[in-house]
Design a protein around this motif. Sequence first.
Motif, PDB file in Angstrom:
ATOM      1  N   PHE A 417       0.841  -1.194   0.000  1.00 29.76           N
ATOM      2  CA  PHE A 417       0.000   0.000   0.000  1.00 29.76           C
ATOM      3  C   PHE A 417       0.881   1.251   0.000  1.00 29.76           C
ATOM      4  N   GLY A 418       1.866   1.265   0.861  1.00 30.66           N
ATOM      5  CA  GLY A 418       2.778   2.408   0.918  1.00 30.66           C
ATOM      6  C   GLY A 418       3.583   2.566  -0.350  1.00 30.66           C
ATOM      7  N   ASN A 419       4.065   1.447  -0.906  1.00 35.71           N
ATOM      8  CA  ASN A 419       4.835   1.497  -2.138  1.00 35.71           C
ATOM      9  C   ASN A 419       4.024   2.074  -3.289  1.00 35.71           C
ATOM     10  N   GLN A 420       2.790   1.605  -3.434  1.00 30.82           N
ATOM     11  CA  GLN A 420       1.993   2.026  -4.572  1.00 30.82           C
ATOM     12  C   GLN A 420       1.520   3.469  -4.434  1.00 30.82           C
ATOM     13  N   ILE A 421       1.114   3.865  -3.260  1.00 29.63           N
ATOM     14  CA  ILE A 421       0.691   5.254  -3.053  1.00 29.63           C
ATOM     15  C   ILE A 421       1.833   6.216  -3.367  1.00 29.63           C
ATOM     16  N   SER A 422       3.033   5.868  -2.930  1.00 24.52           N
ATOM     17  CA  SER A 422       4.172   6.766  -3.092  1.00 24.52           C
ATOM     18  C   SER A 422       4.902   6.562  -4.413  1.00 24.52           C
ATOM     19  N   GLY A 423       4.525   5.529  -5.180  1.00 25.63           N
ATOM     20  CA  GLY A 423       5.171   5.292  -6.468  1.00 25.63           C
ATOM     21  C   GLY A 423       6.636   4.970  -6.360  1.00 25.63           C
ATOM     22  N   SER A 424       7.034   4.391  -5.244  1.00 23.90           N
ATOM     23  CA  SER A 424       8.456   4.176  -5.006  1.00 23.90           C
ATOM     24  C   SER A 424       8.931   2.786  -5.394  1.00 23.90           C
ATOM     25  N   SER A 425       8.034   1.937  -5.921  1.00 20.57           N
ATOM     26  CA  SER A 425       8.480   0.604  -6.319  1.00 20.57           C
ATOM     27  C   SER A 425       9.258   0.654  -7.634  1.00 20.57           C
ATOM     28  N   ILE A 426       9.075   1.708  -8.429  1.00 21.40           N
ATOM     29  CA  ILE A 426       9.881   1.937  -9.633  1.00 21.40           C
ATOM     30  C   ILE A 426      10.345   3.389  -9.594  1.00 21.40           C
ATOM     31  N   ILE A 427      11.646   3.592  -9.557  1.00 22.24           N
ATOM     32  CA  ILE A 427      12.184   4.939  -9.346  1.00 22.24           C
ATOM     33  C   ILE A 427      13.178   5.285 -10.447  1.00 22.24           C
ATOM     34  N   ASP A 428      12.980   6.420 -11.065  1.00 17.81           N
ATOM     35  CA  ASP A 428      13.967   7.001 -11.965  1.00 17.81           C
ATOM     36  C   ASP A 428      14.972   7.726 -11.070  1.00 17.81           C
ATOM     37  N   ARG A 429      16.081   7.055 -10.771  1.00 14.74           N
ATOM     38  CA  ARG A 429      17.012   7.603  -9.778  1.00 14.74           C
ATOM     39  C   ARG A 429      17.690   8.872 -10.268  1.00 14.74           C
ATOM     40  N   ASP A 430      17.886   8.985 -11.576  1.00 17.07           N
ATOM     41  CA  ASP A 430      18.534  10.181 -12.112  1.00 17.07           C
ATOM     42  C   ASP A 430      17.679  11.418 -11.862  1.00 17.07           C
ATOM     43  N   LYS A 431      16.353  11.236 -11.982  1.00 10.01           N
ATOM     44  CA  LYS A 431      15.443  12.354 -11.770  1.00 10.01           C
ATOM     45  C   LYS A 431      14.793  12.318 -10.396  1.00 10.01           C
ATOM     46  N   ASN A 432      15.034  11.244  -9.644  1.00  8.07           N
ATOM     47  CA  ASN A 432      14.442  11.086  -8.313  1.00  8.07           C
ATOM     48  C   ASN A 432      12.923  11.245  -8.363  1.00  8.07           C
TER      49      ASN A 432
END
Length: 700
Positions: A417-432
Amino acid sequence: MKNSLSFGAIYTPQKTTFTVASEHASAIELCLFSADEKRETRISLIRQGNTWQTEVPNLRPGQKYAYRAHGEYNPDKGLFFNPHKLAIDPYALEISKSFSHWQSEALSVENDIDTASIMPKSVLVNSNKIFDTSRYPYLNHRPDFSIGQNSIYETHVKNFSFLNSHIPASKRGKLSALSDDWTIDYFKKLGINNIELMPLTPTCPGRQIQEIEGHFDNWGYNPYCYFAIDPRYGNLQDLVQVINKLHQNNIKVTIDAVLNHTGEHAARGYWNRALSFKLLDSPSYYRPQGNNLSDYMNTTGCHNNFNLDSALGHQLLHDYVIHMHRLGFDGIRWDLAGDNALDNYGHFQDNGAFIQELRFATNDLQMEMYVEPWSAMGGNYTGRFCNLVPGVKEWSDKRRNFTADFFSARENTAGEFGNQISGSSIIDRDKNESAVVGTAFTHDGFSLVGAFKYPKDTSPNGENGRDGSPDIYTKSYSDDELYRRALSAAALNILSKGIPLIRNGDEIGYSSPNNNPYCIDDSSVWLNWKSLNDNEKRLFKHICRLNALRRDHPIFSDLSLYTGATNPQNGIKDITWLRPDASEMTAAEWAQPYHKTGAYMLNGTSSGTRPHDDDFLIMASGDNYYTINYKLPTPPSGGNWQLILDTSQTTDETTVKELKPGSEYALKPYSFVIMTHKRPKGHTHTNTLIQTLNLAGKSR
């Protein structure tokens, strides 16, 4: 940028130049056909390196043609030359008819039966008319809003409009239906601004499809010519007219590209078919099975892998990207991109041809790139594409699985739930920033309502249930219960970090127990534009409102990640995860299997590049039975909360309801609740927001 493709047929009134590539052929003939296809004229092409060419005077657009390639037939070397088989021009811009003879034994590369009588033909096109900027002034005037502001609508051309009586009969099921005024108004009302078209390329049914009467490759994932349009939809002229009209109305267009395999299937045996690439130069276009040249690599599940790393394969990929850009597409969605990135031994290549072209399209052409980051038969490369090529966005299989799981009361969902709400399961690290495309419900899975209505039943496909997503949810809900779950699931997907995607028909309650109807072309998959019942009306209006909310509030459309840091302007975190007692969640609580509800507060105070926005409090319940009382925290900017959405309410109108911090709010089972507090300065009053939500989707 060059205006013509590397190969193909280039028309001028004086002459037409035909160019085709083959490294291993010994001779290639151009075959010109009369209009009735009863006469065939053969002209030998002249070889220059790996390029074969000839010029023919006084031809006219509409001329039918194909090739016959001569050379060694030696499967042990991966060579399948057979001049009895007609080869479609890989760069043809138009095809004479849709393909319908896949079962014919004549198409086997292993016999000498001539295929001219059953094969579609390539058609000569005057490309200057297609790319006429005086007729299509908006083709390259692309909508000017960020990728984070996209709201994508995935649609199948025929399924969308074939039964739509609002659209003229001559347009139904065709590309032209997408530029009809009714359709444009519908897209605007729905609040979407990016139309993602399922494959348009000419396609051919596999043997398992045609063995069942009436079946066809309706979705189009068996391509054999990448630069043309399947005639059942129209042609390139129709396509540029659609893109021009959508651009004029500030709507982007994305194309679903299938370059991981072709409809020629296997090298030899029961599944082999000879249509184009195999006949012209099999070793250049298909990946071998390791060192075994007589068999094709098959991580796609379709009996071959297209070789994007050979000289000819890479050139075709590069030309394809340029062609899509020139047609006006704003983005490309790459089917099974994991397979596109593999080498001949199944290893992911960080700098292979596909990754290079993603960089070219993203950086040089400024196109939006979306990928399915997995392989069909194993290998999930989630996170790899967006971090190799900053700006690339990835479809999320986790979003798909999680959303239906959560609102079906599955346990162990709190962390996701936390991952999906925050969109942090896939991260463009260059653009954060989040690289998630929120694909909770798409063509290859249950629809929004279907996920809460049916057990999986793909038996109509004739594959004994082997196909389709294995995820099976639920299903003994009343209509009111399942629609409440659908309302809540739609809200979670649209308002979570990332780019939301809506499957065509989800907004009007389309559902089917077949969660993979790829070979079905009948009323079970065509959208039914009948009058909506009360639940369907509410769902439509609900999705319109959610899209309006996301459009008007950068706190939802901004893709930059939540940091969890305290904002120095008011001492509140950008996102605060809340327990029912209004205190902040502890790390240990994320792992508790019994947590089936979640709540979080968004601080609207400006942060980084995101401007000031309202504060929001959101609560979601995946519980089947229990109402949970949540104590309301104090908004980051002080004052009271205003309730703007509760999917458990029976009314579809939103009214202003003031709620004081410290009071309790009853979060009912499988519901989604949104509260807001306006910023003290520089923002529209909450009453205006309420009016916007009430107007959204007022009528369909």
